[in-house]
Design a protein around this motif. Structure first.
Motif, PDB file in Angstrom:
ATOM      1  N   TYR A   1     -40.278  21.047 -25.764  1.00  0.00           N
ATOM      2  CA  TYR A   1     -39.218  21.705 -24.999  1.00  0.00           C
ATOM      3  C   TYR A   1     -39.764  23.031 -24.467  1.00  0.00           C
ATOM      4  N   THR A   2     -39.560  23.292 -23.188  1.00  0.00           N
ATOM      5  CA  THR A   2     -40.076  24.523 -22.597  1.00  0.00           C
ATOM      6  C   THR A   2     -39.007  25.213 -21.764  1.00  0.00           C
ATOM      7  N   TYR A   3     -39.169  26.515 -21.684  1.00  0.00           N
ATOM      8  CA  TYR A   3     -38.328  27.322 -20.785  1.00  0.00           C
ATOM      9  C   TYR A   3     -39.251  28.264 -20.025  1.00  0.00           C
ATOM     10  N   ALA A   4     -39.115  28.271 -18.701  1.00  0.00           N
ATOM     11  CA  ALA A   4     -39.932  29.133 -17.849  1.00  0.00           C
ATOM     12  C   ALA A   4     -39.028  29.868 -16.869  1.00  0.00           C
ATOM     13  N   ASN A   5     -39.481  31.012 -16.425  1.00  0.00           N
ATOM     14  CA  ASN A   5     -38.717  31.797 -15.455  1.00  0.00           C
ATOM     15  C   ASN A   5     -39.695  32.530 -14.542  1.00  0.00           C
ATOM     16  N   ARG A   6     -39.471  32.393 -13.231  1.00  0.00           N
ATOM     17  CA  ARG A   6     -40.311  33.048 -12.231  1.00  0.00           C
ATOM     18  C   ARG A   6     -41.789  32.722 -12.399  1.00  0.00           C
TER      19      ARG A   6
ATOM     20  N   ARG B   1     -36.632  22.245 -20.421  1.00  0.00           N
ATOM     21  CA  ARG B   1     -37.181  20.983 -19.915  1.00  0.00           C
ATOM     22  C   ARG B   1     -37.946  20.283 -21.033  1.00  0.00           C
ATOM     23  N   VAL B   2     -37.873  18.958 -21.014  1.00  0.00           N
ATOM     24  CA  VAL B   2     -38.479  18.152 -22.069  1.00  0.00           C
ATOM     25  C   VAL B   2     -39.765  17.525 -21.553  1.00  0.00           C
TER      26      VAL B   2
END
Length: 548
Positions: A451-456, A413-414
């Motif tokens: 820019y990010t990446y996330a999980n749970r 996500r930006v």
């Protein structure tokens, strides 16, 4: 000498708490008595109103138990009210509303205020020996002569007076003149080139609800970075509380500065008779260079003048911008009240040291935010200089041709602030997270792209693209304008093997839109072999910083 009507047989003071107090909150006759007393009390604010306090108890029912100290006449009329709350663990006694109540004070008529509060504190001392109450802030017009008599009732009281900045509403022409100043006109014109700019008054819950998530993100990012607090993240009830207040007619004044369909600055504050108090005020970090917060206050002042409010209460507190906007000052008080001498001094020490330090330091304390920003900027500079030996740098004269991005297996996500504010397993202490957020805030305000990446619900990856102007100090520079790609956060053990390569690929593809025909520098950790092979495959050259 204070005369006490409470000694008369037709007057009584009593405490109600728990279910009995909750039942009173649902009693329409009690509500009418409460409203009438608030109208007759010159120092009452919105934070003492029935609607404000009943809404708070409804939303925070699992956190606090209601406790009311009531002064009732022989006819059953309400003559005094101190609305308190007991924390669910039984350890804290606070004014109803707790930190959501900007002003904390009792309700009474002027002629009986002193006798009521002395009687209220006396009975509280009997039932809650050893407890400590802090009332912050007590409005300027509240009678205080009772304090000299409190010791005779076994009550220790310390009063601290603080300045309260006020922005008096002026004629619409004066506000328009300020908005027409060259600097403000330039900001407005730059924003209008992006999208339609408009100031909007929000009066319904359904109009505020779509933006409450963004408001929470704006607040938590800035407060976390500067003051190391997270008003919304640490309080899961806060959003619903403010939305609930907006459902009550005439209680809350909400407004937003809109750019297109999105808010870039928002204010939500309580209405107290002829004034509006500063409540939640926030702005988007993506438009900070245009000073949206300043523009919002000017448009809000214009709106308040049109609505015939006398002034905008900027509220006590050390924020420097408040003094810049203030047209005059009055005073508010902090009352620290204890029913046990030892506990009193502990409470004063706990809450008073910071305030005393601010008072002694004066301008130094009010510039805390600027000092923190300078500190974080210096930390960032040192970090990038110190870590340069741990990184390898790849260079290309422009963004090279890349293959189309295949269907991604992860979702990056930006510029997503909600991702940025997620829990971070790499940081064991809040201070570490807040320094990370301070640097992120500086980068976003400077125009860098995140820019990010996330999980749970956990942040796993954060990376950036920025021009020379937006990049942190210490980055390698090219011969002309350059663009920089780097990472600031990875939970390597929780990331799929291709996430970092996908992130780099997406950033390079996106950069083709704005960074073509310019130097491109990619800063990698030495152990990131996958990204290194990817760059070499598409023509990037490993460069030595020393040979820049």
């Amino acid at each position: 000498m204070i005369n006490s009507d409470l000694d008369r047989p037709d007057h009584c003071i009593r405490i109600v708490r728990g279910q009995e107090a909750a039942n009173l909150l649902r009693d329409s006759c009690f509500q009418e008595e409460w409203d009438a007393l608030a109208d007759a009390c010159p120092w009452a604010t919105a934070c003492q109103s029935y609607n404000y306090i009943s809404t708070w108890f409804e939303i925070y029912s699992n956190c606090f138990e209601p406790l009311f100290v009531l002064h009732e006449t022989g006819e059953g009329r309400l003559a005094g009210l101190l609305a308190l709350a007991i924390s669910s663990d039984g350890k804290s006694l606070v004014h109803a509303g707790a930190c959501q109540a900007e002003y904390q004070v009792w309700l009474a008529r002027p002629s009986s205020s002193d006798t009521f509060i002395l009687g209220a504190l006396s009975i509280l001392r009997e039932q809650f020996p050893g407890k400590y109450i802090r009332l912050q802030y007590v409005p300027d017009r509240t009678p205080m002569s009772w304090i000299s008599h409190a010791r005779t009732r076994g009550v220790s009281t310390k009063r601290t007076v603080v300045k309260r900045p006020l922005l008096e509403t002026v004629t619409e022409s004066q506000i328009n003149a300020s908005l027409r100043k060259k600097s403000n006109r330039s900001r407005i014109n730059r924003l209008k080139k992006i999208a339609e700019l408009k100031f909007t008054r929000i009066s319904k819950r359904q109009d505020l609800e779509p933006f409450i998530g963004s408001i929470a993100d704006f607040c938590d990012l800035r407060q976390g970075a500067i003051n190391r607090t997270f008003p919304f993240r640490d309080d899961p009830h806060k959003k619903e509380f403010w939305l609930g207040l907006l459902e009550k007619t005439g209680l809350i004044h909400a407004s937003a500065l809109m750019l297109g369909d999105a808010p870039i600055a928002v204010h939500i504050g309580p209405i107290s008779r002829s004034s509006v108090s500063l409540g939640i005020i926030c702005h988007s970090p993506f438009f900070s260079e245009h000073s949206p917060g300043k523009l919002l206050i000017l448009y809000l002042a214009k709106q308040l003048a049109q609505e015939n409010f006398s002034y905008f209460d900027l509220t006590a507190g050390g924020d420097e911008y408040k003094s810049r906007f203030a047209s005059r000052f009055d005073e508010a008080s902090i009352l620290e009240i204890s029913f046990d001498g030892f506990d009193y001094y502990l409470g004063v020490m706990r809450h008073g040291l910071l305030g005393s330090a601010k008072h002694m330091l004066g301008p130094v304390a009010t510039s805390r935010a600027k000092a923190l920003r300078r500190r974080f900027s210096l930390s960032a500079n040192l970090f990038h200089l110190a870590s340069s030996k741990k990184k390898i740098i790849y260079h290309s004269r422009d963004t090279p041709p890349l293959p189309p991005i295949s269907v991604p297996t992860v979702s990056l996500r930006v510029n997503c602030l909600s991702d940025l504010l997620l829990p971070k397993v790499r940081y064991s202490r809040r201070e570490m997270e807040c320094e990370f957020l301070a640097e992120a805030l500086r980068l976003l305000e400077a125009g860098a792209r995140m820019y990010t990446y996330a999980n749970r619900g956990i942040l796993l990856h954060c990376s950036w693209v920025a021009s020379d102007r937006s990049a942190p100090p210490g980055m390698m520079r090219g011969r002309g304008q350059a663009w920089h790609f780097w990472e600031t956060y990875n939970v390597t053990e929780a990331l799929a093997p291709n996430v970092r390569v996908l992130s780099l690929s997406q950033r390079l593809h996106d950069a083709k839109q704005f960074a073509s025909s310019q130097d491109v520098f990619v800063h990698l950790e030495r152990r990131d072999d996958g990204a290194a092979r990817f760059l070499e495959q598409y023509g990037f050259i490993h460069v030595d910083r020393a040979n820049g």
